[in-house]
Design a protein around this motif. Structure first.
Motif, PDB file in Angstrom:
ATOM      1  N   ALA A 163       0.539  -1.050   0.046  1.00 56.77           N
ATOM      2  CA  ALA A 163      -0.289   0.137   0.361  1.00 56.77           C
ATOM      3  C   ALA A 163       0.840   0.930   0.037  1.00 56.77           C
ATOM      4  CB  ALA A 163      -1.080  -0.066   1.283  1.00 56.77           C
ATOM      5  N   HIS A 164       1.789   1.257   0.984  1.00 53.67           N
ATOM      6  CA  HIS A 164       2.648   2.753   1.184  1.00 53.67           C
ATOM      7  C   HIS A 164       3.867   2.824  -0.428  1.00 53.67           C
ATOM      8  CE1 HIS A 164       6.513   4.321   2.362  1.00 53.67           C
ATOM      9  NE2 HIS A 164       5.316   5.187   2.868  1.00 53.67           N
ATOM     10  N   LYS A 165       4.166   1.456  -0.436  1.00 51.09           N
ATOM     11  CA  LYS A 165       5.274   1.567  -1.470  1.00 51.09           C
ATOM     12  C   LYS A 165       4.492   2.240  -3.202  1.00 51.09           C
ATOM     13  CE  LYS A 165       8.630  -1.245  -4.562  1.00 51.09           C
ATOM     14  NZ  LYS A 165       8.774  -2.475  -4.711  1.00 51.09           N
ATOM     15  N   TYR A 166       3.502   1.533  -3.578  1.00 49.80           N
ATOM     16  CA  TYR A 166       2.457   1.550  -4.748  1.00 49.80           C
ATOM     17  C   TYR A 166       1.425   2.964  -4.671  1.00 49.80           C
ATOM     18  CZ  TYR A 166       4.887  -2.435  -6.058  1.00 49.80           C
ATOM     19  OH  TYR A 166       6.302  -2.364  -6.888  1.00 49.80           O
ATOM     20  N   ALA A 167       1.075   2.959  -3.087  1.00 52.48           N
ATOM     21  CA  ALA A 167       0.500   4.494  -3.018  1.00 52.48           C
ATOM     22  C   ALA A 167      -1.209   3.874  -3.633  1.00 52.48           C
ATOM     23  CB  ALA A 167       0.668   6.200  -3.373  1.00 52.48           C
ATOM     24  N   ILE A 168      -1.513   2.874  -3.329  1.00 55.01           N
ATOM     25  CA  ILE A 168      -3.156   2.397  -3.686  1.00 55.01           C
ATOM     26  C   ILE A 168      -3.841   1.849  -1.884  1.00 55.01           C
ATOM     27  CG2 ILE A 168      -2.135  -0.045  -3.973  1.00 55.01           C
ATOM     28  CD1 ILE A 168      -4.525   0.314  -6.230  1.00 55.01           C
ATOM     29  N   ALA A 169      -5.044   1.850  -1.390  1.00 53.38           N
ATOM     30  CA  ALA A 169      -5.182   1.356  -0.736  1.00 53.38           C
ATOM     31  C   ALA A 169      -5.573   0.148  -0.973  1.00 53.38           C
ATOM     32  CB  ALA A 169      -6.734   1.898  -0.374  1.00 53.38           C
ATOM     33  N   VAL A 170      -5.722  -1.191  -0.099  1.00 52.77           N
ATOM     34  CA  VAL A 170      -5.379  -2.580   0.091  1.00 52.77           C
ATOM     35  C   VAL A 170      -6.129  -2.430   0.903  1.00 52.77           C
ATOM     36  CG1 VAL A 170      -3.730  -4.070   1.075  1.00 52.77           C
ATOM     37  CG2 VAL A 170      -2.828  -2.422  -0.361  1.00 52.77           C
ATOM     38  N   LEU A 171      -7.375  -3.840   0.459  1.00 54.56           N
ATOM     39  CA  LEU A 171      -8.071  -4.951   1.440  1.00 54.56           C
ATOM     40  C   LEU A 171      -8.205  -6.386   1.019  1.00 54.56           C
ATOM     41  CD1 LEU A 171     -11.069  -4.201   2.816  1.00 54.56           C
ATOM     42  CD2 LEU A 171     -12.347  -4.938   0.517  1.00 54.56           C
ATOM     43  N   MET A 172      -7.937  -6.731   2.699  1.00 53.16           N
ATOM     44  CA  MET A 172      -7.919  -7.854   2.860  1.00 53.16           C
ATOM     45  C   MET A 172      -8.807  -8.639   3.214  1.00 53.16           C
ATOM     46  SD  MET A 172      -5.054  -9.668   5.313  1.00 53.16           S
ATOM     47  CE  MET A 172      -4.586 -11.989   5.250  1.00 53.16           C
ATOM     48  N   ALA A 173      -9.275  -9.669   2.390  1.00 51.48           N
ATOM     49  CA  ALA A 173      -9.960 -10.680   3.255  1.00 51.48           C
ATOM     50  C   ALA A 173      -9.781 -11.834   3.986  1.00 51.48           C
ATOM     51  CB  ALA A 173     -11.279 -10.987   2.187  1.00 51.48           C
ATOM     52  N   ASN A 174     -10.068 -12.799   4.666  1.00 46.75           N
ATOM     53  CA  ASN A 174      -8.785 -13.798   5.275  1.00 46.75           C
ATOM     54  C   ASN A 174     -10.231 -14.165   6.199  1.00 46.75           C
ATOM     55  OD1 ASN A 174      -7.047 -15.435   5.661  1.00 46.75           O
ATOM     56  ND2 ASN A 174      -6.518 -14.625   7.688  1.00 46.75           N
ATOM     57  N   ALA A 180      -8.148  -6.902   7.073  1.00 48.38           N
ATOM     58  CA  ALA A 180      -7.815  -6.093   6.890  1.00 48.38           C
ATOM     59  C   ALA A 180      -8.221  -4.414   6.187  1.00 48.38           C
ATOM     60  CB  ALA A 180      -6.632  -5.629   7.273  1.00 48.38           C
ATOM     61  N   LEU A 181      -8.011  -3.444   6.431  1.00 50.97           N
ATOM     62  CA  LEU A 181      -8.267  -2.444   5.313  1.00 50.97           C
ATOM     63  C   LEU A 181      -7.104  -1.428   5.619  1.00 50.97           C
ATOM     64  CD1 LEU A 181      -8.914  -0.952   3.081  1.00 50.97           C
ATOM     65  CD2 LEU A 181     -10.693   0.751   4.470  1.00 50.97           C
ATOM     66  N   TRP A 182      -6.263  -1.138   4.329  1.00 54.31           N
ATOM     67  CA  TRP A 182      -5.321   0.212   4.427  1.00 54.31           C
ATOM     68  C   TRP A 182      -5.218   0.695   3.930  1.00 54.31           C
ATOM     69  CZ3 TRP A 182      -4.038  -5.106   5.394  1.00 54.31           C
ATOM     70  CH2 TRP A 182      -3.803  -5.629   5.583  1.00 54.31           C
ATOM     71  N   ASP A 183      -5.159   2.386   4.019  1.00 55.94           N
ATOM     72  CA  ASP A 183      -5.227   3.494   3.232  1.00 55.94           C
ATOM     73  C   ASP A 183      -3.658   3.019   2.153  1.00 55.94           C
ATOM     74  OD1 ASP A 183      -2.717   4.931   4.579  1.00 55.94           O
ATOM     75  OD2 ASP A 183      -4.227   6.734   5.514  1.00 55.94           O
ATOM     76  N   LYS A 185      -1.386   5.206   1.893  1.00 56.34           N
ATOM     77  CA  LYS A 185      -0.529   5.265   2.880  1.00 56.34           C
ATOM     78  C   LYS A 185       0.043   4.264   4.051  1.00 56.34           C
ATOM     79  CE  LYS A 185      -1.955  10.288   3.314  1.00 56.34           C
ATOM     80  NZ  LYS A 185      -2.075  11.580   4.215  1.00 56.34           N
ATOM     81  N   GLY A 186      -0.263   3.050   3.414  1.00 60.15           N
ATOM     82  CA  GLY A 186       0.273   1.907   4.074  1.00 60.15           C
ATOM     83  C   GLY A 186      -0.271   2.425   5.630  1.00 60.15           C
ATOM     84  N   GLN A 187      -1.351   3.155   6.001  1.00 64.18           N
ATOM     85  CA  GLN A 187      -2.033   3.637   7.556  1.00 64.18           C
ATOM     86  C   GLN A 187      -2.728   2.476   7.977  1.00 64.18           C
ATOM     87  OE1 GLN A 187      -2.795   7.384   7.695  1.00 64.18           O
ATOM     88  NE2 GLN A 187      -1.118   7.788   9.239  1.00 64.18           N
ATOM     89  N   LEU A 188      -3.128   1.596   8.567  1.00 60.94           N
ATOM     90  CA  LEU A 188      -3.987   0.628   9.416  1.00 60.94           C
ATOM     91  C   LEU A 188      -5.557   1.793   9.430  1.00 60.94           C
ATOM     92  CD1 LEU A 188      -5.278  -2.545   9.546  1.00 60.94           C
ATOM     93  CD2 LEU A 188      -4.300  -2.116  12.254  1.00 60.94           C
ATOM     94  N   ILE A 189      -6.661   0.814   8.566  1.00 58.27           N
ATOM     95  CA  ILE A 189      -7.904   1.951   9.045  1.00 58.27           C
ATOM     96  C   ILE A 189      -7.930   0.803   9.626  1.00 58.27           C
ATOM     97  CG2 ILE A 189      -9.615   2.372   7.827  1.00 58.27           C
ATOM     98  CD1 ILE A 189      -7.590   4.133   6.990  1.00 58.27           C
ATOM     99  N   VAL A 190      -8.792   0.152   9.230  1.00 56.45           N
ATOM    100  CA  VAL A 190      -9.333  -0.969  10.762  1.00 56.45           C
ATOM    101  C   VAL A 190      -8.970  -2.902   9.761  1.00 56.45           C
ATOM    102  CG1 VAL A 190     -11.370  -1.500   8.865  1.00 56.45           C
ATOM    103  CG2 VAL A 190     -11.646  -1.879  11.371  1.00 56.45           C
ATOM    104  N   ARG A 191      -8.467  -3.331  11.281  1.00 62.71           N
ATOM    105  CA  ARG A 191      -8.543  -4.586  11.224  1.00 62.71           C
ATOM    106  C   ARG A 191      -9.835  -5.843  11.936  1.00 62.71           C
ATOM    107  NH1 ARG A 191      -2.582  -6.039  12.339  1.00 62.71           N
ATOM    108  NH2 ARG A 191      -3.632  -6.424  14.771  1.00 62.71           N
ATOM    109  N   GLY A 201     -14.980  -0.452   4.503  1.00 59.13           N
ATOM    110  CA  GLY A 201     -14.663   0.758   4.709  1.00 59.13           C
ATOM    111  C   GLY A 201     -15.322   1.830   3.434  1.00 59.13           C
ATOM    112  N   SER A 202     -14.991   2.823   3.907  1.00 54.40           N
ATOM    113  CA  SER A 202     -15.743   4.004   2.737  1.00 54.40           C
ATOM    114  C   SER A 202     -14.704   4.877   2.451  1.00 54.40           C
ATOM    115  CB  SER A 202     -16.714   4.526   3.658  1.00 54.40           C
ATOM    116  OG  SER A 202     -17.341   5.689   3.067  1.00 54.40           O
ATOM    117  N   LEU A 203     -15.032   6.120   1.230  1.00 51.71           N
ATOM    118  CA  LEU A 203     -13.326   6.652   1.231  1.00 51.71           C
ATOM    119  C   LEU A 203     -14.376   7.705   0.564  1.00 51.71           C
ATOM    120  CD1 LEU A 203     -11.079   7.357   0.149  1.00 51.71           C
ATOM    121  CD2 LEU A 203     -11.274   6.882  -2.438  1.00 51.71           C
ATOM    122  N   SER A 204     -13.572   8.761   1.036  1.00 53.19           N
ATOM    123  CA  SER A 204     -15.157  10.071   0.883  1.00 53.19           C
ATOM    124  C   SER A 204     -13.851  11.175   0.633  1.00 53.19           C
ATOM    125  CB  SER A 204     -15.909  10.739   2.047  1.00 53.19           C
ATOM    126  OG  SER A 204     -15.206  10.605   2.832  1.00 53.19           O
TER     127      SER A 204
END
Length: 216
Positions: A163-174, A180-183, A185-191, A201-204
């Protein structure tokens, strides 16, 4: 799009009865629609059940038809885990149900998929490539997994760096825990912790916000 609502279904498929998995997926879809989600991502092999000695047989269009109907009815894009047969070999795969398409699309699982809000297809990421072929317009990278604690720790570290390297949000379904969801910037939004649940996750304009919704 002023707002984009996404979700990961934390669901551990325990058997190989496709029709029962489809019914279970519909429960998640109804809840995701209630949360006004535009996209719902399921874990690895969510529609076929886990690999044992061999990968389970791929489901056919007839078995998956209720999910395509639900995608259209609720106007929600679905990514679910399946198996696919290609050139005499069986692989883990992903299937895409889009409210804008009449056909069910199938892809090799790769290391995940990137997508653009409102688009009708996925861009699959080659797990063996040093530089992923990300669409420059892609807003989200999705990862469908079914891993335990040790592999999960490796996965979340990798996905956060991605997420941080490619500047893209990442959603993991395990499957069992730790979705988890990262924004971007690689910051954890929710796990998520353990259990059957929906991670949203909601993007505004203010960025990403997340929530956990138990199912049961």
């Amino acid at each position: 799009m002023s707002r984009w609502n996404i979700a990961a279904a934390q669901y551990a498929a325990q058997h190989h009865h496709v029709e029962e998995h489809v019914e279970h997926h519909l429960r998640f879809i109804i809840e995701a629609a209630r949360q006004q989600c535009d996209l719902l991502v399921f874990p690895e092999l969510s529609l076929t059940g886990p690999a044992t000695a061999y990968l389970p047989a791929p489901p056919d269009d007839r078995q998956l038809a209720p999910l395509l109907a639900a995608a259209r009815e609720h106007r929600i894009t679905l990514i679910a885990g399946i198996t696919i047969d290609r050139q005499g070999q069986r692989y883990k795969g992903l299937t895409l149900f889009s409210p804008k398409r009449e056909a069910i699309l199938r892809y090799p699982q790769g290391s995940g998929a990137s997508l653009i809000p409102g688009d009708k297809q996925l861009t699959m990421i080659d797990p063996h490539s040093d530089e992923p072929d990300l669409d420059p317009q892609a807003t989200l990278f999705t990862s469908s997994q079914a891993v335990g604690d040790n592999s999960w720790r490796q996965s979340i570290g990798m996905l956060q760096r991605f997420a941080h390297k490619y500047a893209i949000a990442v959603l993991m379904a395990n499957a069992r825990s730790g979705s988890a969801l990262w924004d971007e910037k690689g910051q954890l939004i929710v796990r998520a912790d353990k259990g059957e649940l929906l991670l949203t996750g909601s993007l505004s304009r203010r960025g990403w916000q997340g929530d956990i919704i138990p199912l049961g």
